[in-house]
Design a protein around this motif. Structure first.
Motif: not given
Length: 331
Positions: A118-137
């Motif tokens: 949905q347009h109200t869902y913060d999709h960018a935040r989801l992608l940023e979360t996964i990307n941040a986890k990968q970078l940290a790992a």
């Protein structure tokens, strides 16, 4: 507003204070040991049920003993463990159900497609979360590799150790071995989310057909599953922080079925106002049966209440003769 002036008192002084307020303490050494590992402050909410709370000095009611407090505390601790056991099973199952539905239907990297949300869902935040986890790992893996390179051992052994470190988590494994797509597949992504994140993701799916299909696996309509996941997120946080669950009034109350098409306690259909923990226990009993048909979770709840007959079940919202309801005896 007032100035806080309560003094700090040590454990012997705490015991003196409890005795002055009328609490029976037969074995002061055991009380001292208990207060040493379970703070006076943590025990305070359990005291209130044995105190005359209308009196400013909080005297204990006649006959109240320190063992009464520790028994109630122990009951609550074991109730939390039982609840966490059920929430763990439900959380793992919901991850799997979302993955098993969304992946085959929309592809391995389905979650990167913003149109599925949905347009109200913060999709960018989801992608940023996964990307941040990968970078940290990956950064952690690179530090491990630097430590391995300093070891006084052969290159073959170093390569073996690096391969082992890379396999310690998929968040490490994926960026070390793949660069396209940049993010890990959906089945791995779901394992990186908290229960709260998972609840938001399910709510954010744009297609009702997807939500209904996922909820149907748990024998529920989608709005009910969404409400229950929201409530279970708060309950999980309470348990994870070892906070009091017994007699707690729910801040986020779950939606309850009005005309259930599945086994459900009659008391919860007849009376729609349930601010205590009992409806959450019913939710967990239903969900654990769905994800583990041969579960004995409901029986374990019964055994726990039977082991602590002195605990006031009404304070948890249990109706009278709750165990007589067929809901607790379904196969």
């Amino acid at each position: 507003m007032r100035v806080f002036q309560k003094p700090v008192i040590d454990i012997p002084a705490q015991i003196v204070l409890l005795k002055q307020r009328g609490l029976r303490i037969q074995d002061e050494s055991r009380a001292h040991c208990f207060l040493q590992v379970v703070s006076y402050f943590r025990l305070t909410p359990y005291m209130r049920t044995f105190q005359q709370t209308e009196d400013h000095d909080h005297p204990f009611r006649q006959g109240a003993g320190f063992r009464d407090l520790t028994r109630l505390y122990d009951f609550d601790r074991r109730l939390r463990l039982l609840v966490m056991d059920a929430i763990e099973r439900v959380e793992v199952a919901v991850r799997s159900l979302i993955s098993n539905h969304m992946g085959p239907l929309h592809g391995g990297h389905w979650y990167v497609n913003a149109q599925l949300f949905q347009h109200t869902y913060d999709h960018a935040r989801l992608l940023e979360t996964i990307n941040a986890k990968q970078l940290a790992a990956k950064r952690d893996y690179e530090k491990d590799c630097q430590r391995i390179d300093r070891l006084q051992t052969g290159e073959q052994r170093k390569s073996q150790l690096k391969r082992q470190r890379a396999r310690e988590s998929y968040a490490r494994h994926y960026p070390v071995n793949y660069d396209k797509p940049s993010l890990m597949p959906g089945w791995a992504m779901l394992e990186e989310l908290t229960l709260g994140d998972l609840s938001h993701l399910f709510k954010g799916l744009s297609r009702d057909a997807d939500k209904k299909a996922i909820a149907r696996r748990l024998g529920l309509p989608a709005p009910l599953l969404l409400s229950w996941m929201h409530t279970l997120t708060t309950i999980r946080n309470i348990c994870a922080h070892h906070a009091r669950l017994w007699n707690r009034e729910l801040g986020i109350r779950p939606e309850l079925p009005r005309k259930p098409s599945f086994a459900w306690p009659a008391a919860l259909v007849q009376d729609g106002h349930h601010p205590r923990i009992f409806p959450v226990l019913c939710i967990l009993n239903h969900l654990t049966r769905q994800v583990s048909p041969h579960t004995r979770w409901g029986f374990r709840l019964h055994e726990l209440t039977r082991e602590f007959p002195e605990v006031d079940q009404r304070a948890m919202g249990f109706p009278k003769d709750w165990l007589q309801d067929p809901f607790w005896h379904c196969d």
